[in-house]
Structure formats: C-alpha cells, structure tokens
Write an enzyme that holds these catalytic residues in place. Structure first.
Site, mmCIF file in Angstrom:
data_model
loop_
_atom_site.group_PDB
_atom_site.id
_atom_site.type_symbol
_atom_site.label_atom_id
_atom_site.label_comp_id
_atom_site.label_asym_id
_atom_site.label_seq_id
_atom_site.Cartn_x
_atom_site.Cartn_y
_atom_site.Cartn_z
ATOM 1 N N TYR A 1 0.824 -1.210 0.000
ATOM 2 C CA TYR A 1 0.000 0.000 0.000
ATOM 3 C C TYR A 1 0.852 1.250 0.000
ATOM 4 C CZ TYR A 1 0.792 0.774 5.047
ATOM 5 O OH TYR A 1 1.351 1.022 6.272
ATOM 6 N N CYS A 2 0.215 2.364 -0.402
ATOM 7 C CA CYS A 2 0.837 3.685 -0.373
ATOM 8 C C CYS A 2 -0.244 4.657 0.086
ATOM 9 C CB CYS A 2 1.399 4.047 -1.748
ATOM 10 S SG CYS A 2 0.135 4.191 -3.031
ATOM 11 N N HIS A 3 -0.161 5.900 -0.311
ATOM 12 C CA HIS A 3 -1.157 6.878 0.122
ATOM 13 C C HIS A 3 -2.512 6.624 -0.532
ATOM 14 C CE1 HIS A 3 -2.813 10.594 1.655
ATOM 15 N NE2 HIS A 3 -3.162 10.924 0.423
#
Length: 106
Positions: free
Chosen positions: A62-64
């Site tokens: 995941y990221c932002h």
C-alpha cells in the site's frame, strides 16, 4: 506475466498478521502513521529488495492512494512474485474507513 489483485481495507483488516504487508511511501508520509505490522519499503527501494517479497504468505502493498503500490505490484508481478495484492484506495481509504494507524517502528 503474473498479475496482481486488489484487497479492500476491511479484507486487509481481517487478514492482518497472516499477510506480508509493505508500505511503499516515503519517510515523511510514514511518520504520520502506518498500518500495524507493515514493513517500510519506499518505492525506489523495491527493485533492490525483490527477494523480501518472496515467501509463503500473500503480499499486500500500500501507499497513500494506491497508485505507487500499483506500480510496485506491477513490477513485482513481472519479477515472478505471485499472491500480490494492492490495497484499494491506499492508507487514505484505510484511515477514512476508521481503521487505525500506528507510529512506524524505529
């Protein structure tokens, strides 16, 4: 070429502890909080650490917002990593769903 799937915040929450979880955001972002159990692996370091994504557990990245983690998933799938999942909407959707963030491990 191998593919990758997506996982919702609720699905990930139910599977925490049984998946290998990687956060590909940078330090300024992770300082604001991470999903518990996540390994911090900024996107630019992913190509040098492909073997850290191999194993017998599903891998969730995941990221932002989900864009950088999708890039990581696409790259890793091309390296033969399977059982890959991108967190839909990233940590923004996770937190927006009322799920907790914790300080990053030092």
């Amino acid at each position: 070429m191998a593919a990758y799937g997506s996982i919702s915040a609720d699905e990930l929450n139910a599977r925490l502890g049984e998946v290998a979880l990687f956060d590909v955001r940078g330090p300024a972002e992770t300082d604001r909080g991470v999903i518990e159990g996540a390994v911090l692996m900024p996107l630019h370091l992913v190509p040098m650490n492909v073997d850290r994504f191999r194993g017998d557990r599903d891998v969730v990245i995941y990221c932002h917002s989900g864009a950088r983690s999708a890039q990581a998933c696409q790259f890793l799938a091309g390296q033969g990593i399977d059982c890959l999942f991108n967190l839909q909407g990233g940590v923004m959707y996770w937190a927006g769903s009322g799920l907790p963030l914790v300080p990053p491990a030092q």
